[in-house]
Design a protein around this motif. Structure first.
Motif, PDB file in Angstrom:
ATOM      1  N   GLY A   1       0.799  -1.219   0.000  1.00 42.71           N
ATOM      2  CA  GLY A   1       0.000   0.000   0.000  1.00 42.71           C
ATOM      3  C   GLY A   1       0.831   1.268   0.000  1.00 42.71           C
ATOM      4  O   GLY A   1       0.337   2.338  -0.358  1.00 42.71           O
ATOM      5  N   ASP A   2       2.111   1.184   0.423  1.00 42.98           N
ATOM      6  CA  ASP A   2       2.991   2.353   0.401  1.00 42.98           C
ATOM      7  C   ASP A   2       3.425   2.648  -1.031  1.00 42.98           C
ATOM      8  O   ASP A   2       3.452   1.760  -1.880  1.00 42.98           O
ATOM      9  CB  ASP A   2       4.248   2.121   1.245  1.00 42.98           C
ATOM     10  N   LYS A   3       3.794   3.898  -1.269  1.00 40.46           N
ATOM     11  CA  LYS A   3       4.311   4.311  -2.569  1.00 40.46           C
ATOM     12  C   LYS A   3       5.778   4.704  -2.388  1.00 40.46           C
ATOM     13  O   LYS A   3       6.096   5.470  -1.472  1.00 40.46           O
ATOM     14  CB  LYS A   3       3.492   5.485  -3.098  1.00 40.46           C
ATOM     15  N   VAL A   4       6.656   4.166  -3.236  1.00 37.05           N
ATOM     16  CA  VAL A   4       8.104   4.385  -3.108  1.00 37.05           C
ATOM     17  C   VAL A   4       8.629   5.159  -4.311  1.00 37.05           C
ATOM     18  O   VAL A   4       8.262   4.890  -5.451  1.00 37.05           O
ATOM     19  CB  VAL A   4       8.850   3.031  -2.990  1.00 37.05           C
ATOM     20  N   ARG A   5       9.527   6.104  -3.997  1.00 35.58           N
ATOM     21  CA  ARG A   5      10.214   6.873  -5.043  1.00 35.58           C
ATOM     22  C   ARG A   5      11.644   7.099  -4.561  1.00 35.58           C
ATOM     23  O   ARG A   5      11.887   7.316  -3.375  1.00 35.58           O
ATOM     24  CB  ARG A   5       9.499   8.207  -5.243  1.00 35.58           C
TER      25      ARG A   5
ATOM     26  N   ILE B   1       3.608  -0.403  -3.580  1.00 33.65           N
ATOM     27  CA  ILE B   1       3.962  -1.737  -3.117  1.00 33.65           C
ATOM     28  C   ILE B   1       2.670  -2.556  -3.023  1.00 33.65           C
ATOM     29  O   ILE B   1       1.734  -2.159  -2.334  1.00 33.65           O
ATOM     30  CB  ILE B   1       4.665  -1.683  -1.733  1.00 33.65           C
ATOM     31  N   PRO B   2       2.605  -3.689  -3.724  1.00 37.36           N
ATOM     32  CA  PRO B   2       1.381  -4.501  -3.683  1.00 37.36           C
ATOM     33  C   PRO B   2       1.103  -5.043  -2.280  1.00 37.36           C
ATOM     34  O   PRO B   2       2.022  -5.316  -1.511  1.00 37.36           O
ATOM     35  CB  PRO B   2       1.680  -5.655  -4.654  1.00 37.36           C
ATOM     36  N   LYS B   3      -0.158  -5.194  -1.962  1.00 42.11           N
ATOM     37  CA  LYS B   3      -0.551  -5.805  -0.683  1.00 42.11           C
ATOM     38  C   LYS B   3       0.069  -7.203  -0.611  1.00 42.11           C
ATOM     39  O   LYS B   3       0.225  -7.871  -1.620  1.00 42.11           O
ATOM     40  CB  LYS B   3      -2.071  -5.907  -0.575  1.00 42.11           C
ATOM     41  N   GLY B   4       0.435  -7.626   0.577  1.00 35.61           N
ATOM     42  CA  GLY B   4       1.035  -8.945   0.759  1.00 35.61           C
ATOM     43  C   GLY B   4       2.504  -9.012   0.404  1.00 35.61           C
ATOM     44  O   GLY B   4       3.077 -10.092   0.320  1.00 35.61           O
TER      45      GLY B   4
ATOM     46  N   LEU C   1      15.450   8.347  -0.540  1.00 41.59           N
ATOM     47  CA  LEU C   1      14.279   7.472  -0.546  1.00 41.59           C
ATOM     48  C   LEU C   1      13.065   8.245  -0.030  1.00 41.59           C
ATOM     49  O   LEU C   1      13.129   8.877   1.022  1.00 41.59           O
ATOM     50  CB  LEU C   1      14.533   6.257   0.350  1.00 41.59           C
ATOM     51  N   TYR C   2      11.986   8.160  -0.790  1.00 41.85           N
ATOM     52  CA  TYR C   2      10.716   8.764  -0.390  1.00 41.85           C
ATOM     53  C   TYR C   2       9.679   7.654  -0.268  1.00 41.85           C
ATOM     54  O   TYR C   2       9.534   6.834  -1.172  1.00 41.85           O
ATOM     55  CB  TYR C   2      10.231   9.770  -1.439  1.00 41.85           C
ATOM     56  N   VAL C   3       8.960   7.640   0.841  1.00 43.15           N
ATOM     57  CA  VAL C   3       7.861   6.707   1.031  1.00 43.15           C
ATOM     58  C   VAL C   3       6.622   7.554   1.274  1.00 43.15           C
ATOM     59  O   VAL C   3       6.602   8.393   2.189  1.00 43.15           O
ATOM     60  CB  VAL C   3       8.120   5.741   2.203  1.00 43.15           C
ATOM     61  N   ASN C   4       5.617   7.337   0.418  1.00 48.39           N
ATOM     62  CA  ASN C   4       4.382   8.127   0.473  1.00 48.39           C
ATOM     63  C   ASN C   4       4.691   9.628   0.397  1.00 48.39           C
ATOM     64  O   ASN C   4       4.134  10.437   1.138  1.00 48.39           O
ATOM     65  CB  ASN C   4       3.561   7.773   1.715  1.00 48.39           C
ATOM     66  N   ASN C   5       5.632   9.990  -0.498  1.00 55.90           N
ATOM     67  CA  ASN C   5       6.055  11.367  -0.770  1.00 55.90           C
ATOM     68  C   ASN C   5       6.738  12.059   0.403  1.00 55.90           C
ATOM     69  O   ASN C   5       6.861  13.272   0.413  1.00 55.90           O
ATOM     70  CB  ASN C   5       4.872  12.219  -1.275  1.00 55.90           C
TER      71      ASN C   5
END
Length: 175
Positions: free
Chosen positions: A86-90, A126-129, A96-100
């Motif tokens: 569920g998190d978004k990585v950039r 990031i896909p669930k699981g 490193l950015y997680v969820n902006n």
């Protein structure tokens, strides 16, 4: 004499079964092979990996985990969880950015090399699981930025690195 041998045999079998169950479900020891987790863990450190906590909860960011390498599940990697399902990585300009939000990572060895950043497709969810893992030595780590590791399925997580038992001078809990 025969009765004593039978009792000894039973004790040995029970001990083997108990050891197998403990190593399968409770904890195991692993040795760090390589420098991908420098400076947190060094090559040849010996660790206790506990498996129980992940029966009750999923790995969370900052956990240091032992995973089965997706390219060859007989091989194990030790990495830090940086994002979960569920998190978004950039990754941008070596950060490193997680969820902006830029991650504060006092444990990393050095800023990421921008050439390594180019191997990673940015702004991924990031896909669930699954979890997204990276080594603390970002410039020398085969981790989720690379397609042969990628998003690590939760079933590939062996456990959480809990204690360093060798070298004795560094004995203790792993942060």
């Amino acid at each position: 004499m025969l009765k004593e041998l039978i009792e000894l045999g039973k004790a040995i079998i029970i001990s083997i079964i108990a050891a197998f169950l403990i190593m399968t479900f409770v904890f195991e020891t692993v040795s760090v092979d390589g420098h991908s987790m420098d400076p947190t863990l060094q090559h040849k450190n010996r660790l206790i990996v506990e498996k129980v906590s992940y029966y009750f909860r999923e790995p969370k960011p900052e956990d240091i985990v032992v995973i089965k390498y997706p390219g060859d599940p007989r091989e194990k990697f030790i990495k830090r969880v940086v994002a979960v399902g569920g998190d978004k990585v950039r990754i941008e300009d070596g950060k490193l950015y997680v969820n902006n939000i830029a991650k504060e990572e006092p444990y990393i060895l050095e800023t990421m090399d921008s050439q390594i950043d180019d191997n990673f497709q940015n702004d991924v969810e990031i896909p669930k699981g699954t979890i997204f893992v990276m080594g603390d030595n970002r410039n020398n780590s085969m981790d989720s930025r690379y397609p042969d590791v990628g998003f690590v399925k939760l079933k590939m997580v062996v456990g959480r690195a809990a204690f360093r038992i060798f070298p004795f001078s560094s004995f203790g809990k792993i942060n």
